[in-house]
Every structure is written in structure tokens, then in C-alpha cells.
Design a protein around this motif. Structure first.
Motif, short mmCIF file in Angstrom:
data_model
loop_
_atom_site.label_atom_id
_atom_site.label_comp_id
_atom_site.label_asym_id
_atom_site.label_seq_id
_atom_site.Cartn_x
_atom_site.Cartn_y
_atom_site.Cartn_z
N PHE A 65 42.06 37.49 46.45
CA PHE A 65 41.00 37.00 45.58
C PHE A 65 40.17 35.92 46.27
O PHE A 65 38.95 35.87 46.11
N HIS A 66 40.82 35.07 47.04
CA HIS A 66 40.12 34.03 47.80
C HIS A 66 39.08 34.66 48.72
O HIS A 66 37.94 34.19 48.80
N TRP A 67 39.46 35.72 49.40
CA TRP A 67 38.55 36.39 50.33
C TRP A 67 37.40 37.10 49.62
O TRP A 67 36.32 37.23 50.18
N MET A 91 40.03 26.99 44.78
CA MET A 91 41.22 26.98 43.94
C MET A 91 42.22 28.05 44.40
O MET A 91 43.42 27.78 44.50
N PHE A 92 41.73 29.25 44.70
CA PHE A 92 42.63 30.31 45.17
C PHE A 92 43.27 29.91 46.50
O PHE A 92 44.44 30.20 46.75
N GLU A 93 42.52 29.22 47.35
CA GLU A 93 43.08 28.76 48.62
C GLU A 93 44.21 27.75 48.37
O GLU A 93 45.26 27.82 49.02
N GLU A 94 44.00 26.82 47.47
CA GLU A 94 45.06 25.86 47.13
C GLU A 94 46.30 26.59 46.63
O GLU A 94 47.43 26.23 47.00
N GLN A 95 46.09 27.62 45.82
CA GLN A 95 47.22 28.35 45.25
C GLN A 95 47.98 29.14 46.31
O GLN A 95 49.20 29.10 46.35
N TYR A 96 47.27 29.85 47.18
CA TYR A 96 48.01 30.63 48.18
C TYR A 96 48.65 29.72 49.22
O TYR A 96 49.71 30.05 49.76
N VAL A 155 38.89 45.15 44.00
CA VAL A 155 38.42 43.77 43.82
C VAL A 155 37.94 43.62 42.38
O VAL A 155 36.94 44.22 42.00
N PRO A 156 38.65 42.83 41.58
CA PRO A 156 38.21 42.63 40.19
C PRO A 156 37.10 41.59 40.11
O PRO A 156 36.83 40.87 41.08
N ASP A 157 36.48 41.51 38.94
CA ASP A 157 35.49 40.45 38.76
C ASP A 157 36.23 39.11 38.63
O ASP A 157 37.44 39.08 38.42
N PRO A 158 35.52 38.00 38.80
CA PRO A 158 36.19 36.69 38.79
C PRO A 158 37.03 36.42 37.55
O PRO A 158 38.11 35.83 37.65
N GLU A 159 36.56 36.85 36.39
CA GLU A 159 37.33 36.62 35.16
C GLU A 159 38.66 37.36 35.20
O GLU A 159 39.69 36.83 34.76
N ASP A 160 38.64 38.59 35.73
CA ASP A 160 39.89 39.35 35.84
C ASP A 160 40.80 38.78 36.92
O ASP A 160 42.03 38.87 36.81
N LEU A 196 45.96 36.32 37.90
CA LEU A 196 46.78 35.24 38.45
C LEU A 196 47.50 34.48 37.35
O LEU A 196 48.66 34.09 37.52
N LEU A 197 46.86 34.31 36.21
CA LEU A 197 47.50 33.65 35.08
C LEU A 197 48.76 34.41 34.66
O LEU A 197 49.82 33.80 34.50
N VAL A 198 48.65 35.72 34.52
CA VAL A 198 49.80 36.53 34.14
C VAL A 198 50.92 36.38 35.18
O VAL A 198 52.10 36.24 34.84
N GLY A 199 50.56 36.39 36.46
CA GLY A 199 51.56 36.25 37.52
C GLY A 199 52.27 34.91 37.48
O GLY A 199 53.51 34.84 37.59
#
Length: 154
Positions: A35-37, A50-55, A95-100, A105-108
Motif C-alpha cells: 500500500f505504501h508503494w 503512515m504505511f511506511e511507519e507501520q511496515y 491495488v485498492p483505493d485508499p479507503e480500502d 489494514l484496520l482488519v489486519g
């Protein structure tokens, strides 16, 4: 022979749970990186960072989880095949849209928080404070990350 004060049968059970946690964490790491990419849109910069911080956090976590499995006397899984067999987090094919991306990630993160909570009881039951501490720390990170992702949903 491992002699750390935890019976082998208990070490097997705990290590098996940690293997699933490792696979789930690695799968979530890959999703976060993916998702970051590929994130686009008006929130690009915020989500990209934010995705970079998470990974980045997950990259450190998988190492810690794998090392705990080794400390219990077992081999840590490390191949895509092993992770695919052990994970319960669904991969994203496109590749999902940003909301998805946020929802996925929330579900994960919520799933991993619940898994940690379940495993924590098993570790505490056999006085495995090292694993309990690891699980408690992981649970706290995933609960906080879930809260932040939930706060971004429309």
C-alpha cells in the motif's frame, strides 16, 4: 535440549501460536509495504508516510517474534509458502483505493490484537513471562495502530 522451565508440550503450543503470529505479522508487513508503494490521491503523502511507519515497525516485530520461537527451541518459519499456510490474513490481489487500504489494514491489526490476547492467556498459564511480555507489547502496538486507522475512516 531446551531447559528454560517450560515443559516441552507447553513450548510446542506457544511456539505454534507464535508461528501463526509471525505469519500474520509478515503478511500485514507485506500489505503495508504494498500500500505504501501504490497509494494515490489527496491523502497520498499522509498515507504513504503512515504505511511506511507501520511496515517499518512490523519489520522489527517479525524478527522479535521469530527469535522468541527460536528461544523456545523451534525453527521459525520464513518462506512465503510457510507463511501462506500459517496466516489467516487475506492478501490483497489488486491495488485498492485508499479507503480500502485503510480498512484492510484496520482488519489486519485488529485480528492480530485479538490473536495476541488469546495467546497471552496460554503463555501466562505456564508462567512464560517472556512470551507474555512480547504478546502484550504486540497487542498494544496493534490496538493503537487500529485506533489510528479507524480514526481515518470516513
Amino acid at each position: 535440549m531446551v531447559d528454560i522451565g517450560i515443559d516441552k508440550i507447553d513450548r510446542v503450543e506457544i511456539a505454534q501460536g507464535l508461528k501463526h503470529l509471525l505469519a500474520d505479522s509478515y503478511t500485514l508487513y507485506l500489505q503495508s509495504h504494498f500500500f505504501h508503494w501504490n497509494v494515490t490521491g489527496p491523502q497520498f503523502r499522509e498515507l504513504h508516510l503512515m504505511f511506511e511507519e507501520q511496515y517499518t515497525e512490523l519489520a522489527l516485530a517479525v524478527d522479535e517474534i521469530a527469535e522468541r520461537i527460536r528461544s523456545l527451541g523451534f525453527a521459525a518459519p520464513g518462506t512465503y509458502k510457510q507463511f501462506a499456510e500459517l496466516t489467516s490474513i487475506k492478501e490483497t490481489a489488486n491495488v485498492p483505493d485508499p479507503e480500502d487500504m485503510i480498512s484492510t489494514l484496520l482488519v489486519g491489526h485488529e485480528h492480530i490484537a485479538k490473536s495476541c490476547r488469546t495467546m497471552l492467556a496460554s503463555a501466562q498459564k505456564v508462567n512464560d513471562e517472556s512470551t507474555a511480555g512480547l504478546l502484550s507489547d504486540r497487542m498494544r502496538v496493534h490496538e493503537k495502530t487500529a485506533w489510528m486507522l479507524r480514526s481515518m475512516e470516513n
